[in-house]
Design a protein around this motif. Structure first.
Motif, short mmCIF file in Angstrom:
data_model
loop_
_atom_site.label_atom_id
_atom_site.label_comp_id
_atom_site.label_asym_id
_atom_site.label_seq_id
_atom_site.Cartn_x
_atom_site.Cartn_y
_atom_site.Cartn_z
N TYR A 15 -5.63 8.30 -9.84
CA TYR A 15 -4.41 8.22 -9.01
C TYR A 15 -3.63 9.53 -9.09
CZ TYR A 15 -0.20 5.42 -7.50
OH TYR A 15 0.88 4.88 -6.87
N SER A 50 0.83 -1.21 0.00
CA SER A 50 0.00 0.00 0.00
C SER A 50 0.87 1.26 0.00
CB SER A 50 -0.96 -0.01 1.20
OG SER A 50 -0.23 -0.03 2.40
N ARG A 79 -5.62 12.27 -7.30
CA ARG A 79 -5.57 12.09 -5.84
C ARG A 79 -4.22 12.51 -5.28
NH1 ARG A 79 -5.94 6.31 -5.26
NH2 ARG A 79 -5.89 6.59 -3.03
N LYS A 114 -6.32 -2.61 -10.62
CA LYS A 114 -5.14 -2.98 -11.42
C LYS A 114 -4.83 -4.46 -11.26
CE LYS A 114 -3.02 0.33 -9.27
NZ LYS A 114 -2.45 1.53 -8.74
N SER A 126 -8.26 1.43 -6.14
CA SER A 126 -7.07 1.72 -6.94
C SER A 126 -6.20 0.47 -7.09
CB SER A 126 -6.28 2.85 -6.27
OG SER A 126 -5.02 2.99 -6.86
N1 URA Z 1 -1.15 2.11 -4.19
C1 URA Z 1 -2.05 2.19 -5.21
O1 URA Z 1 -1.89 1.55 -6.25
N2 URA Z 1 -3.09 3.01 -5.04
C2 URA Z 1 -3.31 3.73 -3.92
O2 URA Z 1 -4.28 4.42 -3.85
C3 URA Z 1 -2.37 3.63 -2.87
C4 URA Z 1 -1.28 2.81 -3.03
#
Ligand code: URA
Length: 438
Positions: free
Chosen positions: A165, A84, A168, A187, A183
């Motif tokens: 992303y 994270s 943000r 992926k 997020s």
């Molecule tokens: N990693 C991600 O891919 N997204 C986030 O929002 C935070 C960490």
């Protein structure tokens, strides 16, 4: 559907339905939502939160905003690990080749730095020639033949996340459980995995700065992933200090090469690599239990098999064939390298880890604006770990900077970010592994 009506609903604390979420995600991709509207909805979600059902809808819509990969005929399990976000976290660089050497297939689509945290793709781009955006068939071929490829998020994979992303990152809306969940998982689900180990960082260098938020994030990610059929296990791990001795793009890459070659394996970095790798092998059916998984991982490190996979991956993606043997010949060094003296004698008792991440950004190792170029050379090496006892003037770390002024500024900033306490008395290091979810 009008964007402002969706924003108003969330601003007033109402749950968004599938049509509203689809409208937002479509607007992210086709440009029909402006940057201001996206930022406003992100802030409304940040402040008002989202229920689990909304987080699932958002994750699924973002996953399907682009191409969804599949690996139908792989000879082994398709696995990945994601963090994270932390400071000095270079684990992905070692773990992808390590798990590949143990029989897993790791199509790792990694991120760039976000806020104060570093990104694996930025680190790999320190390698001359390394292509983080190979063609889809090349990515497929490298994963099939070598067992791993670490690349960046291609424009066609979860494009909704790519735009969100970046917005943000510059609107103080990163630290939101549903937004981080959607997020990361959009992926990971789009990359066609069968198993995922999540490293949920917790502490003053993480987006989840309290144990409560870290646990909520872990539970959210595990539950949303399970709902989408992706087996996931999350480890909540300490991020109240820089992970390992290096922070900064080239320096972390050098640390990863040292680790894979067996020249230096800092204890917490090694423990976290084994803990996450073990989860991946167990989820993928490549080990029956933690002890067997750890033994397999250690053997792949000791035999050099993991280092060999990394070297082959670098070559396949355009990097030099002797990077592992001669990293200094390829990774540009900073022109100014200075010690950061401890201001007093005592025990290194605490680090303001987020501040240390921001010092790297200030040095040029991260971005102030999306699209900024990065100076891969800068950062800190030889970082001391919490609990170590230092004499006055002994280096807390070495700073690597583009010029003397930036170096002096970073020296003062690191001194301010490191708290030195009394050397006497009992000392307990913060536990690295704090919880397991899933
Ligand atoms: N990693 C991600 O891919 N997204 C986030 O929002 C935070 C960490």
């Amino acid at each position: 559907m009008l964007a402002q009506e969706v924003i108003r609903a969330k601003r007033d604390g109402r749950a968004l339905d599938a049509a509203q979420i689809d409208s937002f995600v479509r607007g992210l991709v086709d440009g029909s939502w402006s940057e201001g509207q996206i930022a406003a909805l992100a802030m409304a979600v940040f402040l008002r939160g989202m229920g689990r059902d909304e987080a699932v809808l958002l994750t699924r819509a973002m996953m399907h905003s682009g191409r969804v990969l599949a690996w139908p005929d792989m000879p082994g399990p398709v696995l990945d690990k994601h963090s994270s976000g932390g400071v000095g976290d270079k684990i992905s660089l070692m773990l992808a080749p390590l798990v590949a050497a143990c029989g897993g297939y790791v199509p790792m689509i990694a991120g760039r730095g976000l806020g104060h945290t570093g990104g694996t793709v930025d680190k790999l781009e320190a390698i001359p020639g390394y292509r983080t955006m190979p063609a889809a068939d090349e990515f497929d071929r490298i994963v099939r033949t070598l067992g791993c490829a670490i690349i960046g998020q291609t424009p066609d994979l979860a494009p909704a996340d790519k735009r969100l992303y970046a917005i943000r990152d510059v609107t103080a809306t990163v630290e939101s459980v549903p937004l981080i969940t959607a997020s990361i998982l959009s992926k990971k689900l789009a990359s066609g995995l069968q198993g995922l180990a999540m490293d949920i960082k917790c502490g003053n260098g993480a987006f989840a700065d309290t144990p409560e938020m870290a646990r909520q994030l872990a539970e959210s990610i595990v539950a949303v992933a399970a709902g989408a059929g992706l087996k996931t296990r999350a480890l909540v791990t300490d991020m109240n200090q820089v992970l390992g001795h290096e922070v900064g793009n080239s320096l972390e890459l050098l640390g990863a090469i040292d680790y894979l070659r067996g020249d230096a394996r800092e204890a917490r970095t090694h423990e976290l690599t084994l803990a996450l790798g073990a989860q991946m092998l167990i989820i993928g059916g490549l080990a029956a239990d933690e002890a067997q998984a750890r033994a397999k991982l250690q053997a792949a490190l000791d035999s050099g098999a993991a280092a060999e996979r990394f070297a082959h991956m670098v070559v396949a993606l355009g990097g030099p064939s002797d990077l592992m043997e001669r990293p200094a010949a390829y990774l540009a060094a900073a022109p100014v390298v200075l010690p950061v003296p401890a201001l007093r004698a005592g025990r290194l008792a605490a680090m303001k880890t987020r501040d240390i991440g921001m010092i790297i950004v200030e040095l040029g190792g991260g971005r102030r604006q999306p699209g900024d170029a990065i100076d891969h050379r800068v950062g800190f090496s030889a970082m001391r770990q919490l609990g170590e006892v230092l004499a006055a003037g002994e280096p807390l770390a070495m700073v690597h900077a583009a010029d003397a002024v930036a170096a002096e500024r970073a020296v003062a900033a690191l001194q301010a970010a490191c708290e030195i306490g009394e050397a006497t008395g009992a000392w307990t290091a913060p536990a690295l592994l704090q919880a397991t979810v899933g």
